[in-house]
Design a protein around this motif. Structure first.
Motif, mmCIF file in Angstrom:
data_model
loop_
_atom_site.group_PDB
_atom_site.id
_atom_site.type_symbol
_atom_site.label_atom_id
_atom_site.label_comp_id
_atom_site.label_asym_id
_atom_site.label_seq_id
_atom_site.Cartn_x
_atom_site.Cartn_y
_atom_site.Cartn_z
ATOM 1 N N THR A 138 87.915 24.952 -17.747
ATOM 2 C CA THR A 138 87.425 23.868 -18.459
ATOM 3 C C THR A 138 85.811 24.114 -18.862
ATOM 4 O OG1 THR A 138 89.265 22.515 -18.207
ATOM 5 C CG2 THR A 138 87.137 21.347 -19.338
ATOM 6 N N ALA A 139 85.040 24.017 -17.710
ATOM 7 C CA ALA A 139 83.608 24.408 -17.457
ATOM 8 C C ALA A 139 83.361 25.814 -18.427
ATOM 9 C CB ALA A 139 83.126 24.188 -16.383
ATOM 10 N N GLY A 147 83.716 25.331 -22.004
ATOM 11 C CA GLY A 147 82.710 24.397 -22.646
ATOM 12 C C GLY A 147 81.287 25.229 -22.823
ATOM 13 N N PHE A 169 81.639 27.398 -25.462
ATOM 14 C CA PHE A 169 81.537 26.591 -26.889
ATOM 15 C C PHE A 169 80.322 26.358 -27.367
ATOM 16 C CE2 PHE A 169 81.804 22.854 -29.319
ATOM 17 C CZ PHE A 169 82.575 23.284 -30.431
ATOM 18 N N ILE A 170 79.558 25.908 -26.285
ATOM 19 C CA ILE A 170 78.304 25.208 -26.655
ATOM 20 C C ILE A 170 77.346 26.754 -27.076
ATOM 21 C CG2 ILE A 170 76.069 24.243 -25.491
ATOM 22 C CD1 ILE A 170 78.010 22.451 -23.922
ATOM 23 N N TRP A 179 77.974 27.627 -30.459
ATOM 24 C CA TRP A 179 77.536 26.584 -31.429
ATOM 25 C C TRP A 179 76.175 26.838 -31.907
ATOM 26 C CZ3 TRP A 179 79.286 23.002 -34.745
ATOM 27 C CH2 TRP A 179 78.556 22.183 -35.316
#
Length: 303
Positions: free
Chosen positions: A14-15, A18, A21-22, A25
């Protein structure tokens, strides 16, 4: 006690997701396919295929309407002198009853903003037949609204804040129109018989304005004066033949605006003033440029 590998892997995965994804972005542009919605650019008219020929004046129909005996006239945009003043000695009402003036007749037209002209007991208006897909100059009786004739040409036009939006001009029993996609047409005011036409987009490389042609033709003596904004900036055509009498070169590549050419007096001489997309030009009656200025230059010009 040993931890379950799943309990370790799940938070780690998950980390990582994340972080990925960041990172995506910050380095990507999620609205790269968006375009700015600029006023006036919605449904910008799509030009014809290059080289496509519009058969101006190819449609004529005659009906059973007859001209009125009323001889008053309003022969072009803003009246006989293009000053919005009626100089005839006709008494005008200064008030109406609570129900307003009685409606003598009405006619359904296609969607648009065109205005009518009145001449020799007849009413003329440039309409768009959405069922047939054709520009139509329509002639009605001033007495009862019965149609006398209509003349036009097939042309596909998408609705774009309406379609037709110009006012014809009449002189010496000839009617001149400019259609939404820059076709000029001249017909006999009595019979509707086609006289001459020119396609400004095809013949002069005019770029169709954002909301189609809003320019009303100016007829002065034997000249039809038009702001072209293509290969020429302003052009004068012969009212009787359609031949080019003179042209003003478009050296600065100014575009056709929604404004109409107006007649002015400069140094006690007649002249023509046109507000194009790019600036203002003033031209003598023989086609000589008297002055040009780009100080009046806006994205939309429609005075």
């Amino acid at each position: 006690m040993k931890k379950n590998p799943i309990h370790i892997a799940a938070p780690l995965a998950t980390a990582v997701l994340g972080i990925l994804f960041i990172g995506w972005w910050f380095v990507s542009n999620p609205v790269s396919d968006f375009s700015e919605n600029i006023p006036g650019m919605d449904n910008k008219p799509e030009g014809k295929m290059k080289g496509a020929k519009i058969n101006i004046g190819s449609i004529t129909s005659v009906f059973d309407g007859t001209a009125s005996e009323i001889k008053g006239s309003w022969p072009n945009f803003r009246g006989a002198e293009r000053d919005n003043i009626n100089k005839e000695n006709t008494p005008l009402a200064d008030k109406w009853g609570t129900d307003g003036p009685p409606v003598l007749w009405s006619v359904d037209l296609g969607e648009g903003h065109s205005g009518p002209v009145i001449y020799d007991g007849k009413v003329y208006v440039l309409d768009y037949d959405e069922e047939r897909r054709a520009d139509m100059l329509r002639c009605f009786s001033f007495d009862d609204g019965k149609e006398i004739w209509k003349t036009g040409y097939d042309i596909f036009i998408k609705r774009n804040h309406g379609i037709s939006r110009t006012v014809p001009a009449i002189k010496d029993d000839l009617v001149v129109t400019i259609g939404p996609k820059c076709q000029i047409m001249c017909v006999d005011a009595q019979t509707g018989k086609f006289k001459w036409g020119t396609d400004l987009e095809r013949d002069f490389e005019t770029e169709i304005p954002l909301w189609y042609t809003g320019q009303c033709p100016l007829v002065d003596d034997s000249l039809v004066v038009v702001g072209v904004g293509g290969k020429s900036l302003v052009t004068a055509f012969s009212l009787y033949t359609g031949e080019v009498v003179w042209e003003v070169p478009n050296e600065d590549n100014w575009k056709m605006s929604h404004a109409s050419v107006i007649k002015i007096t400069l140094d006690n001489k007649p002249a023509f003033l046109y507000c194009a997309l790019g600036g203002v030009v003033c031209v003598s009656k023989t086609g000589e440029v008297l002055f040009k200025s780009n100080l009046f230059n806006h994205n939309v010009v429609a005075p």
